[in-house]
Write an enzyme that holds these catalytic residues in place. Structure first.
Site, PDB file in Angstrom:
ATOM      1  N   HIS A 183      87.416  68.996  61.724  1.00  0.00           N
ATOM      2  CA  HIS A 183      86.942  68.203  60.582  1.00  0.00           C
ATOM      3  C   HIS A 183      86.803  69.091  59.345  1.00  0.00           C
ATOM      4  CE1 HIS A 183      83.668  65.785  58.425  1.00  0.00           C
ATOM      5  NE2 HIS A 183      84.800  65.133  58.285  1.00  0.00           N
TER       6      HIS A 183
ATOM      7  N   SER B  55      86.603  61.589  60.054  1.00  0.00           N
ATOM      8  CA  SER B  55      85.193  61.784  59.684  1.00  0.00           C
ATOM      9  C   SER B  55      84.267  60.989  60.577  1.00  0.00           C
ATOM     10  CB  SER B  55      84.959  61.325  58.249  1.00  0.00           C
ATOM     11  OG  SER B  55      85.626  62.151  57.360  1.00  0.00           O
TER      12      SER B  55
ATOM     13  N   ASN C 188      77.639  66.005  57.760  1.00  0.00           N
ATOM     14  CA  ASN C 188      77.453  64.657  57.212  1.00  0.00           C
ATOM     15  C   ASN C 188      76.214  63.972  57.757  1.00  0.00           C
ATOM     16  OD1 ASN C 188      79.589  64.825  55.490  1.00  0.00           O
ATOM     17  ND2 ASN C 188      81.046  63.816  56.850  1.00  0.00           N
TER      18      ASN C 188
HETATM   19  N1  LIG Z   1      88.617  61.915  51.949  1.00  0.00           N
HETATM   20  C1  LIG Z   1      87.635  62.645  52.449  1.00  0.00           C
HETATM   21  O1  LIG Z   1      86.682  63.043  51.756  1.00  0.00           O
HETATM   22  C2  LIG Z   1      87.700  63.073  53.899  1.00  0.00           C
HETATM   23  C3  LIG Z   1      86.955  64.187  54.310  1.00  0.00           C
HETATM   24  C4  LIG Z   1      87.057  64.595  55.653  1.00  0.00           C
HETATM   25  C5  LIG Z   1      87.860  63.898  56.538  1.00  0.00           C
HETATM   26  N2  LIG Z   1      88.550  62.803  56.101  1.00  0.00           N
HETATM   27  C6  LIG Z   1      89.401  62.108  57.064  1.00  0.00           C
HETATM   28  O2  LIG Z   1      90.753  62.490  56.826  1.00  0.00           O
HETATM   29  C7  LIG Z   1      91.621  61.418  57.153  1.00  0.00           C
HETATM   30  C8  LIG Z   1      92.515  61.121  55.966  1.00  0.00           C
HETATM   31  O3  LIG Z   1      91.720  60.809  54.864  1.00  0.00           O
HETATM   32  P1  LIG Z   1      92.288  60.871  53.373  1.00  0.00           P
HETATM   33  O4  LIG Z   1      91.110  60.779  52.469  1.00  0.00           O
HETATM   34  O5  LIG Z   1      93.251  62.020  53.241  1.00  0.00           O
HETATM   35  O6  LIG Z   1      93.107  59.504  53.349  1.00  0.00           O
HETATM   36  P2  LIG Z   1      94.282  59.061  52.348  1.00  0.00           P
HETATM   37  O7  LIG Z   1      94.235  57.592  52.314  1.00  0.00           O
HETATM   38  O8  LIG Z   1      94.223  59.838  51.067  1.00  0.00           O
HETATM   39  O9  LIG Z   1      95.619  59.534  53.108  1.00  0.00           O
HETATM   40  C9  LIG Z   1      96.035  59.000  54.331  1.00  0.00           C
HETATM   41  C10 LIG Z   1      97.541  59.151  54.420  1.00  0.00           C
HETATM   42  O10 LIG Z   1      97.951  58.839  55.750  1.00  0.00           O
HETATM   43  C11 LIG Z   1      99.187  58.154  55.672  1.00  0.00           C
HETATM   44  N3  LIG Z   1      99.372  57.420  56.915  1.00  0.00           N
HETATM   45  C12 LIG Z   1      98.788  56.271  57.308  1.00  0.00           C
HETATM   46  N4  LIG Z   1      99.217  55.935  58.551  1.00  0.00           N
HETATM   47  C13 LIG Z   1     100.087  56.912  58.930  1.00  0.00           C
HETATM   48  C14 LIG Z   1     100.864  57.130  60.098  1.00  0.00           C
HETATM   49  N5  LIG Z   1     100.831  56.284  61.122  1.00  0.00           N
HETATM   50  N6  LIG Z   1     101.646  58.234  60.146  1.00  0.00           N
HETATM   51  C15 LIG Z   1     101.687  59.102  59.100  1.00  0.00           C
HETATM   52  N7  LIG Z   1     100.965  58.938  57.973  1.00  0.00           N
HETATM   53  C16 LIG Z   1     100.180  57.857  57.895  1.00  0.00           C
HETATM   54  C17 LIG Z   1      99.075  57.269  54.436  1.00  0.00           C
HETATM   55  O11 LIG Z   1     100.364  56.902  53.945  1.00  0.00           O
HETATM   56  C18 LIG Z   1      98.311  58.192  53.481  1.00  0.00           C
HETATM   57  O12 LIG Z   1      99.206  58.950  52.668  1.00  0.00           O
HETATM   58  C19 LIG Z   1      90.729  60.263  57.589  1.00  0.00           C
HETATM   59  O13 LIG Z   1      90.644  60.256  58.999  1.00  0.00           O
HETATM   60  C20 LIG Z   1      89.379  60.599  56.984  1.00  0.00           C
HETATM   61  O14 LIG Z   1      88.292  60.112  57.743  1.00  0.00           O
HETATM   62  C21 LIG Z   1      88.503  62.372  54.803  1.00  0.00           C
END
Ligand SMILES: NC(=O)c1ccc[n+]([C@@H]2O[C@H](COP(=O)([O-])OP(=O)(O)OC[C@H]3O[C@@H](n4cnc5c(N)ncnc54)[C@H](O)[C@@H]3O)[C@@H](O)[C@H]2O)c1
Length: 297
Positions: free
Chosen positions: A142, A121, A193
């Site tokens: 994204h 993000s 955003n």
């Molecule tokens: N949550 C939101 O609303 C949202 C919206 C759009 C984009 N994003 C982006 O998506 C990405 C993930 O966000 P999320 O909310 O799903 O996070 P989250 O914390 O729910 O999940 C992240 C996952 O990644 C895993 N992880 C961490 N390091 C790792 C690695 N080296 N190899 C494999 N897995 C690994 C963790 O164990 C965890 O299960 C981020 O970059 C975030 O900016 C989030």
């Protein structure tokens, strides 16, 4: 049609799990991987519940659900899947050093024709593409939360992203039934955003200036602009600390006072009033989740 057939999603959290299911639903062979076995187990359970509910509501048939799960593998073995992936979508934790390390490893394993994409993000493509061997095959894809539902996917071009990568990534987004919004040049926050942030900043400006209260501003956004919820209601839903931390980081990067968190937001965060999750934010919430208008300042 895009040349993508096989997708690897790295990270099985809130975003990665649903992105993987979206791809499997659209007929792609998908592996979703995570360092943490329990994250994969939780993702599997959550996706089962979501897909069963879609069947119960008549949105898909039981056969379609079962076929989608046949195409989806949840595994801690990232590298086997990376060797044959046409597209890698990274949805791991939002830490730049983790993402750069991941992409450096993935670009050494994945086919040289594979597209590497981040769901980040906040990090623009160039912040990660410099870690890979073929930066012309790197872009951001994204998705929005919840990815199973939200239609928009921003396709973000970095300075080195090739036309072919943009064309394939955009075609892929359409093939998974989403709407591609193409950014021809990278900018932090991308499109949706940034616009959301501008609306939120103006709402806070109107509140802090004493022009209107929280409820009036939210009501104007809902009843005049057709927003499903007002900016204060949305901040309470997503967590006031999330926007606060984004602004704090942006201010640290730019030094521009316009990027700093607003005083009223800082006050709420300092008090621990973070929105619905703490029962109090711009509004106060009852145990049953009903909201009560208060003066939060
Ligand atoms: N949550 C939101 O609303 C949202 C919206 C759009 C984009 N994003 C982006 O998506 C990405 C993930 O966000 P999320 O909310 O799903 O996070 P989250 O914390 O729910 O999940 C992240 C996952 O990644 C895993 N992880 C961490 N390091 C790792 C690695 N080296 N190899 C494999 N897995 C690994 C963790 O164990 C965890 O299960 C981020 O970059 C975030 O900016 C989030």
């Amino acid at each position: 049609m895009s040349p993508v057939r096989t997708v690897l999603v790295v990270g099985a959290g809130a975003m990665g799990s649903q992105i993987a299911m979206v791809c499997a639903n659209a007929g792609f062979d998908v592996t979703c991987t995570d360092l943490d076995r329990s994250a994969l187990d939780r993702a599997g359970e959550m996706l089962r519940t979501r897909m069963d509910s879609s069947v119960a509501k008549g949105r898909i048939t039981a056969e379609q659900r079962d076929a989608a799960f046949d195409r989806l593998t949840l595994s801690t073995d990232r590298d086997t899947a990376a060797r044959t992936a046409d597209l890698v979508i990274e949805a791991a934790v939002e830490k730049l050093d983790v993402k750069r390390a991941l992409f450096a490893e993935l670009s050494a394993i994945a086919p040289t024709t594979a597209i590497l994409a981040s769901n980040s993000s906040s990090f623009v493509p160039s912040a990660m593409a410099s870690a890979v061997s073929h930066p012309e095959r790197f872009c951001n894809l994204h998705f929005f939360n919840p990815a199973l539902v939200m239609r928009c996917v921003e396709v973000v071009r970095g300075p080195q992203t090739s036309d072919a990568t943009m064309a394939t990534a955009t075609a892929f987004v359409e093939e998974i039934g989403k709407t591609a919004v193409v950014l021809e040049k990278e900018i932090p926050g991308f499109v949706a955003n940034r616009i959301l942030g501008a609306v939120r900043d103006e709402a806070i400006h109107l509140l802090e200036g004493g022009y209107a209260d929280v409820e009036a501003i939210d009501t104007a956004c809902r009843t005049a602009l057709g927003y499903p919820m007002g900016p204060f209601e949305l901040m309470d839903l997503t967590g006031i600390d999330i926007g606060y931390l984004v602004k704090k980081q942006r201010f640290a990067d730019s030094g521009d006072p316009a990027d700093a968190p607003a005083d009223s937001v800082t006050r709420l965060v300092d008090r621990g009033d973070l929105g619905r999750k703490t029962g109090r934010g711009w509004y106060v919430y009852s145990d049953s989740g009903e909201k009560v208008a208060v003066n939060p300042l």
